[in-house]
Design an enzyme around this catalytic site. Structure first.
Site, short mmCIF file in Angstrom:
data_model
loop_
_atom_site.label_atom_id
_atom_site.label_comp_id
_atom_site.label_asym_id
_atom_site.label_seq_id
_atom_site.Cartn_x
_atom_site.Cartn_y
_atom_site.Cartn_z
N LYS A 62 0.85 -1.19 0.00
CA LYS A 62 0.00 0.00 0.00
C LYS A 62 0.89 1.24 0.00
O LYS A 62 1.63 1.49 0.96
CB LYS A 62 -0.92 0.01 1.22
CG LYS A 62 -1.89 1.19 1.26
CD LYS A 62 -2.80 1.09 2.47
CE LYS A 62 -3.77 2.26 2.54
NZ LYS A 62 -4.63 2.19 3.72
N LYS B 151 -2.21 -1.70 -3.75
CA LYS B 151 -3.03 -0.47 -3.76
C LYS B 151 -2.11 0.73 -3.87
O LYS B 151 -1.16 0.83 -3.08
CB LYS B 151 -3.85 -0.40 -2.47
CG LYS B 151 -4.74 0.83 -2.36
CD LYS B 151 -5.46 0.85 -1.03
CE LYS B 151 -6.39 2.07 -0.95
NZ LYS B 151 -7.06 2.17 0.36
N SER C 134 -10.04 5.34 -5.33
CA SER C 134 -10.99 6.42 -5.53
C SER C 134 -10.53 7.47 -6.53
O SER C 134 -11.33 7.96 -7.33
CB SER C 134 -11.28 7.09 -4.18
OG SER C 134 -10.08 7.61 -3.61
#
Length: 328
Positions: free
Chosen positions: A197, A250, A276
């Protein structure tokens, strides 16, 4: 034209739609898609996230309609993010038996037991400071945070969560959570680790949706530097050794090289998180008429599968499911 030199005729396999379908190497299926949901306290709340058109914060009483729609579309899994009314320094709402994610999980499992509920296991939505762990001397205390994250995971599974997805990026979080789940008797519950991440600029709209913007500093001391590639393999290797069952990368779109690296080095299911900011950019361009939204979204989701992802967490899940259903 005669006496042509010999050369390869690659276009033979592109000549018709049927031939192209026959030799297609990568396929996207509805079962590959995981839909993120933002659950808020209160009643009759369906509030669109301004930076994410088509994505809503929903109160628990409106979950039934949403789950019915997902079920009809063939989407089999959701990942839950809670947005509580009250926050504190330790994020106690995250591990409360009556926390927002716990309540939502019970409602979903009562309505549709076969719907896979993945619980995002983090503290940032619940802490008054917006960080993913306990603060000590103006920094996140890694080891003190682990205990709270483990308590959160156990609480989420007791409420009915099928999979735990820890997104906090604390060192040792998989070990702490796996141990806590096993001690509590939940040896069958998989951990979908946010193994890789990055401290990315693509998370802005999510922080609007989850109300989780840090109140000071940033998350660069625990999330990864976007410049680093080998670090991703070190992070994933640790999580595999500690007992992870899935590995998330991610963000996805700007990190497809990392998705491929992780795929090439580990034999666990790989999950790409189509985040997003990636969603918001496409929606904005589509609303301005600059792109063909359906064609672009399906191309980028296929790129994630081609890079090596087995599953995709995406806010486009409902749209993609509709488009896939109409192309059968």
């Amino acid at each position: 034209m005669t006496n042509l030199p010999t050369f390869d005729r690659h276009r033979r396999l592109r000549h018709t739609s049927a031939i192209r379908d026959l030799v297609r190497e990568t396929h996207l299926h509805i079962a590959d898609l995981v839909y993120p949901m933002f659950v808020v306290e209160g009643e009759k709340i369906k509030q669109e996230v301004p930076s994410m058109p088509g994505v809503y914060q929903l109160s628990i009483d409106l979950l039934t309609e949403e789950i019915d729609e997902l079920d009809q579309l063939g989407i089999q899994a959701v990942i839950l993010f809670g947005v509580p009314n009250e926050k504190d320094a330790e994020g106690t709402g995250a591990f409360s038996d009556n926390g927002i994610v716990q309540q939502a999980t019970r409602v979903i499992k009562a309505q549709k037991p076969s719907m896979l509920v993945i619980a995002d296991t983090c503290l940032c939505e619940y802490t008054s400071h917006g960080h993913c762990g306990v603060i000590h001397e103006h920094d996140v205390d890694n080891d003190a945070s682990l205990e709270l994250l483990a308590k959160t995971a156990v609480s989420q599974v007791k409420a009915g969560a099928d999979i735990i997805a820890p997104s906090n990026m604390m060192d040792g979080f998989v070990t702490a959570i796996r141990s806590a789940l096993d001690v509590a008797g939940f040896t069958q519950i998989p951990i979908m680790s946010y193994a890789v991440k990055y401290a990315s600029s693509f998370y802005g709209p999510f922080r609007d949706a989850a109300d989780s913007t840090p109140q000071f500093g940033d998350r660069k001391t625990y999330q990864m530097d976007p410049a680093n590639r080998l670090e991703a393999l070190r992070e994933a290797k640790s999580d595999v050794a500690e007992g992870a069952d899935f590995l998330i990368v991610k963000p996805a779109l700007s990190y497809l090289d990392i998705v491929r690296d992780v795929r090439n080095n580990f034999d666990l299911p790989i999950v790409a998180y189509n985040v997003s900011g990636e969603y918001a950019m496409v929606k904005a361009a589509a609303q301005n008429g600059w792109i063909d939204e359906k064609a672009l979204v399906m191309e980028k989701l296929l790129s994630m599968k081609r890079a090596g992802a087995d599953l995709i967490i995406t806010y486009f899940a409902k749209d993609a499911a509709k488009w896939l259903a109409t192309t059968k």
